[in-house]
Motif scaffolding. Structure first.
Motif, PDB file in Angstrom:
ATOM      1  N   HIS A  35       0.938  -1.112   0.037  1.00  0.00           N
ATOM      2  CA  HIS A  35       0.113  -0.083   0.067  1.00  0.00           C
ATOM      3  C   HIS A  35       0.943   1.166   0.014  1.00  0.00           C
ATOM      4  N   LYS A  36       0.282   2.344  -0.487  1.00  0.00           N
ATOM      5  CA  LYS A  36       0.915   3.639  -0.481  1.00  0.00           C
ATOM      6  C   LYS A  36       0.618   4.701   0.228  1.00  0.00           C
ATOM      7  N   GLN A  37       0.035   4.572   1.315  1.00  0.00           N
ATOM      8  CA  GLN A  37      -0.536   5.459   2.232  1.00  0.00           C
ATOM      9  C   GLN A  37       0.696   6.219   2.952  1.00  0.00           C
ATOM     10  N   GLY A  38       0.589   7.557   2.961  1.00  0.00           N
ATOM     11  CA  GLY A  38       1.522   8.302   3.581  1.00  0.00           C
ATOM     12  C   GLY A  38       1.623   8.441   4.986  1.00  0.00           C
ATOM     13  N   GLN A  39       2.547   9.103   5.623  1.00  0.00           N
ATOM     14  CA  GLN A  39       2.677   9.158   7.138  1.00  0.00           C
ATOM     15  C   GLN A  39       1.526   9.910   7.525  1.00  0.00           C
ATOM     16  N   ALA A  40       1.277   9.500   8.999  1.00  0.00           N
ATOM     17  CA  ALA A  40       0.153  10.576   9.592  1.00  0.00           C
ATOM     18  C   ALA A  40       1.054  11.160  10.831  1.00  0.00           C
ATOM     19  N   SER A  41       0.613  12.460  11.175  1.00  0.00           N
ATOM     20  CA  SER A  41       1.379  13.019  12.082  1.00  0.00           C
ATOM     21  C   SER A  41       0.496  13.756  13.168  1.00  0.00           C
ATOM     22  N   PHE A  42       1.065  14.223  14.265  1.00  0.00           N
ATOM     23  CA  PHE A  42       0.418  15.297  15.191  1.00  0.00           C
ATOM     24  C   PHE A  42       1.458  16.020  15.930  1.00  0.00           C
ATOM     25  N   GLN A  43       1.157  17.042  16.502  1.00  0.00           N
ATOM     26  CA  GLN A  43       2.086  17.721  17.468  1.00  0.00           C
ATOM     27  C   GLN A  43       1.846  17.651  18.849  1.00  0.00           C
ATOM     28  N   LEU A  44       2.745  17.771  19.551  1.00  0.00           N
ATOM     29  CA  LEU A  44       3.310  17.733  20.972  1.00  0.00           C
ATOM     30  C   LEU A  44       3.651  19.079  21.414  1.00  0.00           C
ATOM     31  N   PRO A  45       3.089  19.547  22.544  1.00  0.00           N
ATOM     32  CA  PRO A  45       3.784  20.987  23.207  1.00  0.00           C
ATOM     33  C   PRO A  45       5.238  20.556  23.936  1.00  0.00           C
ATOM     34  N   VAL A  46       6.065  21.406  23.473  1.00  0.00           N
ATOM     35  CA  VAL A  46       7.634  21.471  24.238  1.00  0.00           C
ATOM     36  C   VAL A  46       7.606  22.877  25.117  1.00  0.00           C
ATOM     37  N   GLY A  47       8.517  22.606  26.184  1.00  0.00           N
ATOM     38  CA  GLY A  47       8.759  23.681  26.791  1.00  0.00           C
ATOM     39  C   GLY A  47       9.853  24.572  26.009  1.00  0.00           C
ATOM     40  N   ASP A  48       9.684  25.986  26.767  1.00  0.00           N
ATOM     41  CA  ASP A  48      10.751  27.004  25.860  1.00  0.00           C
ATOM     42  C   ASP A  48      12.120  26.832  26.682  1.00  0.00           C
ATOM     43  N   GLY A  49      12.816  26.632  26.164  1.00  0.00           N
ATOM     44  CA  GLY A  49      14.510  26.569  26.652  1.00  0.00           C
ATOM     45  C   GLY A  49      14.811  27.751  26.927  1.00  0.00           C
ATOM     46  N   LEU A  50      14.456  28.992  26.457  1.00  0.00           N
ATOM     47  CA  LEU A  50      14.948  30.386  26.844  1.00  0.00           C
ATOM     48  C   LEU A  50      14.400  30.844  27.935  1.00  0.00           C
ATOM     49  N   LEU A  51      13.475  30.107  28.551  1.00  0.00           N
ATOM     50  CA  LEU A  51      12.996  30.596  29.726  1.00  0.00           C
ATOM     51  C   LEU A  51      13.282  29.735  30.950  1.00  0.00           C
ATOM     52  N   VAL A  52      14.372  29.018  30.558  1.00  0.00           N
ATOM     53  CA  VAL A  52      14.892  28.245  31.877  1.00  0.00           C
ATOM     54  C   VAL A  52      15.813  29.206  32.884  1.00  0.00           C
ATOM     55  N   ILE A  53      16.696  29.773  32.597  1.00  0.00           N
ATOM     56  CA  ILE A  53      17.200  30.865  33.430  1.00  0.00           C
ATOM     57  C   ILE A  53      16.417  31.765  34.073  1.00  0.00           C
ATOM     58  N   PRO A  54      15.489  32.354  33.390  1.00  0.00           N
ATOM     59  CA  PRO A  54      14.441  33.558  34.289  1.00  0.00           C
ATOM     60  C   PRO A  54      13.533  32.728  35.280  1.00  0.00           C
ATOM     61  N   VAL A  55      13.142  31.217  34.792  1.00  0.00           N
ATOM     62  CA  VAL A  55      12.457  30.813  35.610  1.00  0.00           C
ATOM     63  C   VAL A  55      13.073  30.206  36.879  1.00  0.00           C
ATOM     64  N   CYS A  56      14.366  29.503  36.482  1.00  0.00           N
ATOM     65  CA  CYS A  56      15.038  29.205  37.571  1.00  0.00           C
ATOM     66  C   CYS A  56      15.244  30.203  38.693  1.00  0.00           C
ATOM     67  N   SER A  57      15.812  31.360  37.977  1.00  0.00           N
ATOM     68  CA  SER A  57      16.015  32.672  38.845  1.00  0.00           C
ATOM     69  C   SER A  57      15.037  33.123  39.795  1.00  0.00           C
ATOM     70  N   ALA A  58      13.808  33.252  39.139  1.00  0.00           N
ATOM     71  CA  ALA A  58      12.525  33.503  39.955  1.00  0.00           C
ATOM     72  C   ALA A  58      12.242  32.474  40.800  1.00  0.00           C
ATOM     73  N   THR A  59      12.433  31.148  40.500  1.00  0.00           N
ATOM     74  CA  THR A  59      12.002  30.313  41.692  1.00  0.00           C
ATOM     75  C   THR A  59      12.926  30.311  42.957  1.00  0.00           C
ATOM     76  N   LEU A  60      14.315  30.629  42.572  1.00  0.00           N
ATOM     77  CA  LEU A  60      15.328  30.755  43.566  1.00  0.00           C
ATOM     78  C   LEU A  60      15.234  32.053  44.388  1.00  0.00           C
ATOM     79  N   LEU A  61      14.788  33.109  43.928  1.00  0.00           N
ATOM     80  CA  LEU A  61      14.467  34.214  44.481  1.00  0.00           C
ATOM     81  C   LEU A  61      13.242  34.251  45.550  1.00  0.00           C
ATOM     82  N   VAL A  62      12.264  33.259  44.936  1.00  0.00           N
ATOM     83  CA  VAL A  62      10.889  33.230  45.661  1.00  0.00           C
ATOM     84  C   VAL A  62      11.358  32.269  47.024  1.00  0.00           C
ATOM     85  N   THR A  63      12.162  31.416  46.818  1.00  0.00           N
ATOM     86  CA  THR A  63      12.575  30.406  47.874  1.00  0.00           C
ATOM     87  C   THR A  63      13.376  31.231  48.935  1.00  0.00           C
ATOM     88  N   LEU A  64      14.331  31.961  48.584  1.00  0.00           N
ATOM     89  CA  LEU A  64      14.959  32.673  49.507  1.00  0.00           C
ATOM     90  C   LEU A  64      14.213  33.657  50.212  1.00  0.00           C
TER      91      LEU A  64
END
Length: 247
Positions: free
Chosen positions: A200-229
């Motif tokens: 048979h010659k059916q093509g691929q099926a696909s769907f999308q999954l959400p991923v995290g934004d790596g650019l927010l790692v430093i701001p989120v970690c900094s804010a989490t550390l600040l709130v913890t302190l």
């Protein structure tokens, strides 16, 4: 003389039986070949998010052999997985069983896994349905965060392979040019059988999954550390004041 006559009749009888058996085998292989040519497979994806349903639809030829057996082979990419406990529960209420080629770790992220193969055995119960639908639930794995601004990653599913066989067709050379492959005979995986794969010659099926934004790692970690302190300092002050009042 009688011995020669008896020997001649025995040879003719043997040749006749072999010819008759070969004709029956060729006839049954002809029905299987017809099923391989006219049977079609399609796949679609239902639901949204990390939990999807992969629906495989098989449209059989109405003129196939009566003891036709079918096997749907899914090759899942590493971005998704199937839950073996969920499949075991579903198999008690459905007409199909699933055999997995390897153990599955449900907690491992996508980039630390490899793909897996699922053998889906529909139960035809000695009859050939015109239309067969098999729904397999799949689940998305967590992916590495993206550093280029992408919010989704694409999961591509190759079309499933459909394998057919019948116990009455033993001379698989009659099925040329269809490909003959080895696969488990049943979901118990107790033996290996030869199956014919439809083209048979059916093509691929696909769907999308959400991923995290790596650019927010430093701001989120900094804010989490600040709130913890801040919380630790506030908690320490409260404990210190309580001790002063106690004394």
């Amino acid at each position: 003389m009688y011995f020669l006559l008896f020997f001649t009749l025995a040879c003719l009888s043997t040749c006749y039986c072999r010819t008759e058996n070969d004709e029956k085998a060729e006839s049954m292989c002809g029905l299987l070949r017809q099923s391989l040519t006219s049977t079609s497979v399609s796949v679609e994806i239902d639901k949204k998010g990390f939990h999807r349903d992969v629906v495989t639809t098989v449209e059989f030829s109405p003129d196939g052999p009566s003891d036709l057996q079918a096997l749907v082979v899914h090759k899942w990419p590493r971005g998704i997985y199937v839950d073996p406990y969920q499949l075991a529960s579903l198999s008690e209420h459905t007409d199909w069983q699933v055999l997995l080629d390897s153990a599955i770790d449900l907690e491992v992220p996508a980039h630390k896994t490899v793909g897996l193969v699922a053998f889906v055995f529909p139960a035809l119960h000695g009859r050939i349905p015109r239309l067969l639908k098999v729904t397999v639930p799949v689940h998305g794995r967590y992916h590495e965060p993206s550093f280029d601004g992408k919010k989704f990653t694409s999961i591509d599913l190759d079309p499933p392979e459909l394998l057919l066989r019948t116990g009455k067709c033993t001379q698989l050379s009659y099925l040329d040019p269809h490909t003959i492959v080895d696969a488990p005979c049943t979901a118990d995986n107790s033996s290996i059988c030869q199956w014919a794969r439809i083209q048979h010659k059916q093509g691929q099926a696909s769907f999308q999954l959400p991923v995290g934004d790596g650019l927010l790692v430093i701001p989120v970690c900094s804010a989490t550390l600040l709130v913890t302190l801040v919380c630790c300092v506030a908690l320490a002050k409260t404990v210190w004041k309580h001790q002063l009042f106690t004394h």
